[in-house]
Every structure is written in structure tokens, then in C-alpha cells.
Design a protein around this motif. Sequence first.
Motif, PDB file in Angstrom:
ATOM      1  N   MET A   1       0.836  -1.189   0.000  1.00  0.00           N
ATOM      2  CA  MET A   1       0.000   0.000   0.000  1.00  0.00           C
ATOM      3  C   MET A   1       0.878   1.249   0.000  1.00  0.00           C
ATOM      4  O   MET A   1       1.851   1.320   0.718  1.00  0.00           O
ATOM      5  N   LYS A   2       0.490   2.248  -0.791  1.00  0.00           N
ATOM      6  CA  LYS A   2       1.260   3.471  -0.839  1.00  0.00           C
ATOM      7  C   LYS A   2       1.008   4.325   0.401  1.00  0.00           C
ATOM      8  O   LYS A   2      -0.104   4.402   0.912  1.00  0.00           O
ATOM      9  N   ASP A  23      -8.311  -5.436   1.125  1.00  0.00           N
ATOM     10  CA  ASP A  23      -7.129  -5.969   0.445  1.00  0.00           C
ATOM     11  C   ASP A  23      -7.108  -5.629  -1.040  1.00  0.00           C
ATOM     12  O   ASP A  23      -6.033  -5.583  -1.651  1.00  0.00           O
ATOM     13  N   GLU A  24      -8.268  -5.461  -1.636  1.00  0.00           N
ATOM     14  CA  GLU A  24      -8.343  -5.122  -3.057  1.00  0.00           C
ATOM     15  C   GLU A  24      -9.649  -4.402  -3.345  1.00  0.00           C
ATOM     16  O   GLU A  24     -10.569  -4.378  -2.510  1.00  0.00           O
ATOM     17  N   LYS A  45     -10.138   3.902 -10.737  1.00  0.00           N
ATOM     18  CA  LYS A  45      -8.956   3.028 -10.662  1.00  0.00           C
ATOM     19  C   LYS A  45      -7.677   3.862 -10.576  1.00  0.00           C
ATOM     20  O   LYS A  45      -6.772   3.553  -9.784  1.00  0.00           O
ATOM     21  N   ASP A  49      -5.022   3.666  -7.595  1.00  0.00           N
ATOM     22  CA  ASP A  49      -3.633   3.331  -7.942  1.00  0.00           C
ATOM     23  C   ASP A  49      -2.649   4.390  -7.446  1.00  0.00           C
ATOM     24  O   ASP A  49      -1.561   4.059  -6.948  1.00  0.00           O
ATOM     25  N   GLY A  53      -2.928   2.558  -3.511  1.00  0.00           N
ATOM     26  CA  GLY A  53      -2.194   1.518  -4.226  1.00  0.00           C
ATOM     27  C   GLY A  53      -2.724   0.102  -4.092  1.00  0.00           C
ATOM     28  O   GLY A  53      -1.975  -0.853  -4.307  1.00  0.00           O
ATOM     29  N   LEU A  54      -3.991  -0.074  -3.759  1.00  0.00           N
ATOM     30  CA  LEU A  54      -4.548  -1.429  -3.668  1.00  0.00           C
ATOM     31  C   LEU A  54      -4.744  -2.026  -5.059  1.00  0.00           C
ATOM     32  O   LEU A  54      -5.022  -1.303  -6.021  1.00  0.00           O
ATOM     33  N   PRO A  55      -4.609  -3.353  -5.213  1.00  0.00           N
ATOM     34  CA  PRO A  55      -4.935  -3.990  -6.492  1.00  0.00           C
ATOM     35  C   PRO A  55      -6.379  -3.671  -6.871  1.00  0.00           C
ATOM     36  O   PRO A  55      -7.294  -3.850  -6.055  1.00  0.00           O
ATOM     37  N   THR A  56      -6.574  -3.187  -8.084  1.00  0.00           N
ATOM     38  CA  THR A  56      -7.904  -2.700  -8.493  1.00  0.00           C
ATOM     39  C   THR A  56      -8.241  -3.177  -9.901  1.00  0.00           C
ATOM     40  O   THR A  56      -7.406  -3.107 -10.809  1.00  0.00           O
ATOM     41  N   ARG A  57      -9.468  -3.665 -10.057  1.00  0.00           N
ATOM     42  CA  ARG A  57      -9.967  -4.074 -11.368  1.00  0.00           C
ATOM     43  C   ARG A  57     -11.278  -3.351 -11.656  1.00  0.00           C
ATOM     44  O   ARG A  57     -12.046  -3.042 -10.740  1.00  0.00           O
ATOM     45  N   ALA A  92     -12.387  -8.006  -0.502  1.00  0.00           N
ATOM     46  CA  ALA A  92     -12.439  -7.039  -1.601  1.00  0.00           C
ATOM     47  C   ALA A  92     -13.579  -6.053  -1.372  1.00  0.00           C
ATOM     48  O   ALA A  92     -14.653  -6.420  -0.891  1.00  0.00           O
TER      49      ALA A  92
END
Length: 355
Positions: A1-2, A23-24, A45, A49, A53-57, A92
Motif C-alpha cells: 500500500m502506498k 485488500d483489493e 482506478k 492506484d 495503491g490497492l490492487p484494483t480491477r 475485496a
Amino acid sequence: MKATQLNAKSVSAKLLERLSEHDEVVIVMHDNPDPDAIATGWGLKVLVDETIGLPTRVIGGGAIVRAENRHMVNLLDPPIELVDDFDFDDRAAAILVDCSIGASNHVLTRQRIQPFAIIDHHIADVRNTKAPFVDIRVEVAASASIIASYLREQHIPPGAKLATAMLYAIRTETCAYESHYSALDRMILPWLMEYAEPELLAEIHNAPLQRSYYGDLLLALQNTFLYDDVALCFLPRADGVEIVGEIADLLVRCESVGRVMCGAVIGNDLLVSARTQFPKDNAADMIQATLKGLGGSGGHAHRAGGKIPNVGESASAVEKVSNLLRDRWLDVCGVERKRGTRLIAKREIVQNLDL
């Protein structure tokens, strides 16, 4: 994570702080996403980002249907995924964008998953929502304007392609008498213009059209009837989904026409678009009353749409549903039932067949 310093007083910071507990992130667009859904999901997104900074879709169901929308996706390459299904992890955070509460045209409803957050500009009843974060602004022209304001709050430049997508989204949401601009829209538009590419916007506006589109257009005009100031158009079959909304946008511009409903059978479903130019009308309420007990709908004060699933393939079944919708729409519009007048006289159609 940023580890990023957030603008703590902003709406976006409240969202990001809540998201950081997960977590995402899964951003969910409505099925057959339009430019506003695409630009909104894409912008969100980028926000995640560049901050936590979490994983993102970014996901949505269906397909990109209008020619301009497909051209936009081809030119700008937004980071979206079109899926039939999706496995959601318990950790998520699902964020529903550009989709009204209670709508059934998205993957969360089909999997009975409650969204963590809702960001939208459609008319909605928020009293029963359980989402921890809700940002619904019906006065704003496009959901993309809301997300653009988040980026601006966090001092994140959108980049040329995202800014172009957001400008195009706002443009598509402000047509057919849905032409209001809020204070937020007016603030965001010049900011986006600093980054957007005018050449890309022009290219999207002039997307190539398939030959079948012109066949659908011809049949639609031939099957349009006028009832006082109301226009009705039903097609038993159409090759492209886009024709429904585009014909509705075209007909509401006709002199002496104030309200429009257009429908077409696509696959096994009947898709409907409604338009009104009267300030006292609410197209979302009008189409909901018309489709009551038949299908789902959603929209804005002057533009709305809906779908009746599984209408059947027989001509008699389609005609029965079309007649019912015609009668209901005329009732909603306060027009006495009577024989309609063709927009284009039949003799004019026949006389020009061999030219």
C-alpha cells in the motif's frame, strides 16, 4: 500500500480511508457499459492506484454496443474487463459506479453482493441502501464529473486519454434535453480540457458505422407513429442495441414532439428508451410506470431506459407486449388512445422504393 498524504477534508479522502481497510478493490460498471460508466470506473482506478495503491480491477457485463463507444475503447484503451461472472473475495471492496440503486443490470445483483460504495448521478431512493459510502449527486451531469473532482481533490492529473474519455462521457450525458450542467460540471470541464486531446474527441464522434445500422435506422423511421405530441417507435427486430437510444434522441428533436418511447427486440429481450423535453416530466418515473411488472428501468429526468427480458420470438408475442407498452406510455403521457399517424406517410415510403 502506498503511503500517500491525502487531502483529508475532501470527499475522496473519506472514500480512500475506508477502502484502505480492504485488500483489493473491484469497480463494477453496469452491463453494456457506456462512456460515463467506462470513464468513471477508469478514473476511480487511477485514483486508487495513485493513492492507496490497492490492487484494483474495473469490470462490467455484456458488451460495448454503440459504434462511438467501441471506437472510444479502441482508441483510448481503458483498463476495463467485460466478464460473464466474477468471484468476489471477502476482503475485496466492491464499488458500483454509474448505476442506480436497485438496478439489476450489473454483476453484483446477479451474485447478491452488497456494494461497499456507490458513486452515481442517477435518480435513486437511498433510504434502504446499506453501503458504507454513498455519493449520489443527481444534479451532476455525469458520474465522470464526480470522479474527476476526486482526482482534482487529490491533485492527480488524469492524463490525455482519461481526460478525453471523461469529456466524451459528459458530452454523451448532456444530450436530448438532459442538458443541465451543475457547478461541479462547470468547474471540471475546463480542468479536463487542459489534459484532453481534441483530435481524439473528434475521431470518437465520427466513428465508422456498420451497414446494418442504416437498415435499422430506415426501419425505425418507417415504424414511427405520432400521437399528438408523443412519438412511438417499435421494431420487431434490430441488429444493433444502439439504435434504440439513438432513434429516441433523434425523434425528440422533431418539431411538435415532446415525448418519445422507442423499443426494439434484441436477441430475446425488448429494450426501451424514453425521452421527454418537458421540465415537469420525469422520464425515469414514466418509464418505470410503463414497465411495471414487466421489466427493470432507470434513468434521469429527461432520459431513461429499460429492458423486458424473454419476450419470446414469435411475432404475436412481440406485438402483444408492444401494444401494452404503447397503451401504458400514452396513459403516462396523458394522451387519449387513438390511431397513430405515421411520421413518414406510407405512400411516400412506397412511392420512393424504386428511386
